[in-house]
Design an enzyme around this catalytic site. Structure first.
Site, PDB file in Angstrom:
ATOM      1  CE  LYS B 106      -3.172   2.959  11.498  1.00 49.25           C
ATOM      2  NZ  LYS B 106      -4.229   2.480  10.729  1.00 49.25           N
ATOM      3  N   GLY B 167     -12.163   3.092   5.255  1.00 54.25           N
ATOM      4  CA  GLY B 167     -13.084   2.180   4.402  1.00 54.25           C
ATOM      5  C   GLY B 167     -14.006   2.879   3.535  1.00 54.25           C
TER       6      GLY B 167
END
Lengths: 67, 267, 370
Positions: B106, B167
């Site tokens: 990733k 987040g």
């Protein structure tokens, strides 16, 4: 005795010591650690038998939680 | 390009030729304990689980994350978090591969410490280098349709546009751009970052995203296990809604001045 | 993955079957869907969709106005040669036909182009028969170089070439490539192309991709309607257009709907397509791909073209001559096909305005020229 750098810090080890010896001395389980020696990643299989030389720069890395 | 007409009833997510059983990818960060993490992973039904790489802290003892993740069950997806340039990302990817973690990576390049927004130029550069080295590259990107196409051309296995800053739990703020990416993409689109509630995940899936990646929303919930289950159900619900093909408002023909009058009856 | 490979993965038989016997419920779903796939296209092409043509037209109209505005882009074909070594049964240029053969000199091409720019055109389509010796790639490059200072947008419609040749043509000033598969029905394709290089179905099928890889900014595809089942052609064309829009994303993709007409030097269309069916086809394409260019040429009658403006068409030719040199000196022999809309370009332009649309002669030009 020879001097190497581990994760940015200087450290003195016995001449002829392997990475496996160092990990044991640091109390690190070789199963969970990856090493980069002088900028090159070490293959998991042969990692512990690598003999360290004076002036080597070693990065010890492991998988941690992350997204 | 996976054409929608070639879908089977089982409808697996296929990344780089590998069928993945769950369209929910889960990150392992920010859990209160590795035990809770393991239980939440189980409840999520995820097959792909992300981990990061960090320098070992030689002065303190930490539990080993990998002891809590069943490698038979989960496909570990190491990320390059912490990389601020293409070169750093490549270095982390090589380490992950040497560690035997995976040659799936990733790709995250986030020089901006405040919002952790991905750098498009470095990300594309890193993707080109990593593809050349044989990695299966899953890049995390801003929701930029042209960048998504450039990455696909460079050989990326997916594109992973953000829903909102990582987040932030603000949901699918990039909805319109993600819709364009979905419409154009020939590789799976995984919405990553910013999805804060199961309804956000369902929205992304209904829009046609192939999968979502969730970390913070599960890890910091009061009950992470319950939340993992909520996301699993939301992803399934959203996917079913997408496949079912929601009907829009139906246009009714008006009798006055028909558009097809010029055709005559027999035509 | 090439389009040839992509096509192998598609459930073509099931799609064609749907286009023949879709239920009314499947048509209703296709009409109401937010996103449409090829099964929806098939339903919209089916007999069950025929009673809903007006509803399809309204949707197509609304989408087209939203994406393109009320505009019709005008272009003209410029035939540079009717020399041809092929034997297509439907074409007047075929080698068997005793027509007057002519290849324009570069100067003659420039003279033709000046007449067309004098009539307002800024988009020209260079057309030629397929004759590798008399009309080689170097000749086309020469014509392009001579024209591109006068003509902002040049497209080419000649026999399939390699990516390298397309790259050369782009550097010589070409912007677009038009290449029709003629028919996507492999059996019929073999029948109507009994001899010659053109028998290679797959080489032709992958030509648009090669053009885009060579740098062409506009790619036009099409099928000659009337050779095979129009619904089968529609499914394949829709799949091809979608593939190109995704894969060759730097190019603008358009689809043409040329209907084969009875003509003196060619076969009569074995499977003629009715006006209503052509309208259904155009509307289905608009509903499937909102940003696709849709082209209707002067092969069609004036009244039909005027009506189709509001159903999704975005590009039209006008005042066309289909014999080389026909704008300077019109001739009755040497034409590729008979045109049906015989109005002058200014008359077509007026008719477009009367429908409430803007005729666009030039909508784009390269920001920088070499």
């Amino acid at each position: 005795m020879i001097e190497i750098t581990v994760n940015g810090k200087r450290r003195t080890i016995a001449a002829g010591a392997t990475l496996g010896d160092l990990l044991r001395a640091l109390d690190l389980d070789a199963r969970w650690v990856v090493a980069e020696l002088n900028g090159e990643p070490l293959e998991k299989g042969r990692m512990t038998s690598v003999v360290l030389a004076s002036g080597d720069s070693l990065e010890l890395v492991r998988a941690v939680a992350g997204g | 390009m996976q054409a929608p007409e070639t879908r089977t009833a089982r409808d697996p997510l296929v990344i780089a030729g590998r069928a993945i059983s769950s369209r929910l990818l889960v990150g392992t960060g920010k859990f209160t304990s590795p035990e809770v993490m393991a239980e939440a992973l189980d409840a999520s039904g995820a097959e792909i689980v992300t981990v990061a790489l960090r320098r070992v802290d030689l002065d303190s003892r930490e539990p080993n994350l990998l002891e809590f993740i069943d490698r038979e069950r989960y496909l570990l997806l190491p990320n390059t978090s912490g990389a601020e340039s293409a070169e750093e990302a490549v270095r982390l990817a090589r380490l992950a591969r040497a560690a035997g973690l995976s040659d799936w990576i990733k790709l995250e390049v986030t020089p901006d410490p405040k919002w952790l927004l991905p750098d498009p130029v470095e990300t594309l550069r890193a993707a080109e280098m990593l593809v050349k080295e044989g990695f299966t590259v899953l890049p995390y990107i801003g929701a930029d349709p042209v960048l998504a196409r450039r990455l696909e051309e460079a050989g990326a296995a997916t594109v992973m546009p953000l829903g909102s800053p990582i987040g932030s739990s603000r949901g699918l703020k990039t909805r319109d751009a993600v819709a364009i990416i979905v419409e154009q993409a020939g590789v799976p689109v995984v919405v990553d970052a910013g999805l804060g509630a199961p309804s956000h995940a369902a929205e992304a899936m209904e829009l046609g995203a192939d999968a979502v990646l969730i970390n913070t929303a599960i890890a910091v919930a009061r009950d992470p296990v319950q939340m993992a289950r909520g996301f699993r159900l939301a992803v399934e619900a959203g996917r079913a809604g997408y496949l079912a093909g929601a009907a829009g408002p139906r246009e009714r023909a008006e009798a006055s001045s028909p558009l097809t009058g010029f055709l005559g009856e027999g035509g | 993955m090439s389009f040839r490979e992509h096509l192998l993965e598609l459930p073509v038989d099931a799609l064609v079957a749907r286009a023949r016997d879709a239920s009314e419920a499947e048509v209703a779903r296709a009409l109401a869907a937010e996103r449409r796939d090829l099964f929806d296209v098939a339903a919209l092409l089916s007999p069950a969709a025929e009673p809903f043509l007006e509803e399809m037209a309204r949707l197509a109209h609304r989408i087209t106005v939203q994406r393109f505005g009320r505009t019709i882009q005008l272009y003209a074909p410029l035939y540079v040669s009717n020399e041809c070594v092929e034997s297509c049964t439907y074409c007047s240029f075929a080698i068997r036909n005793r027509i007057r053969r002519r290849t324009l000199t570069v100067a003659e091409s420039v003279a033709e182009a000046r007449i067309l720019t004098g009539r307002g055109f800024r988009h020209l389509l260079l057309v030629s028969g397929e004759h590798p010796r008399i009309v080689p790639p170097e000749y086309i490059a020469e014509v392009l170089s001579a024209l591109h200072t006068d003509v902002p947008s040049l497209s080419v419609e000649v026999q399939p070439q390699t990516e390298e040749v397309y790259g050369e043509w782009v550097r010589s000033g070409a912007e677009g490539l038009t290449i029709y598969q003629e028919t996507y029905d492999r059996e019929v394709y073999a029948e109507v192309h009994p001899r010659g290089k053109k028998r290679d179905f797959d080489w032709r099928l992958e030509t648009p991709e090669r053009g885009a890889a060579g740098g062409m900014k506009r790619i036009g595809i099409g099928a000659l309607l009337g050779l095979s089942d129009w619904r089968l052609e529609g499914i394949h064309l829709a799949a091809h257009a979608r593939y190109l829009m995704r894969r060759c994303w730097r190019a603008f993709i358009s689809v043409s709907f040329p209907r084969l007409r009875p003509a003196s030097f060619s076969i009569d269309p074995p499977r003629p397509v009715a006006d209503r069916h052509l309208a259904q086809l155009v509307c289905a394409f608009r509903l499937f791909l909102p940003d696709l260019g849709l082209v209707l040429s002067t092969r069609e009658k004036a009244a039909f073209r005027d009506g189709m403006i509001r159903l999704g068409i975005t590009q039209m030719s006008a005042g066309s001559r289909t014999e080389p040199g026909g704008y300077s000196a019109p001739e009755e022999t040497g034409k590729q096909f008979e045109i049906e809309d015989r109005r002058r370009p200014d008359e077509v332009s007026t008719a477009i305005r009367r429908s409430g649309y803007d005729p666009v002669w030039k909508d784009w030009e390269a920001a920088l020229n070499d």
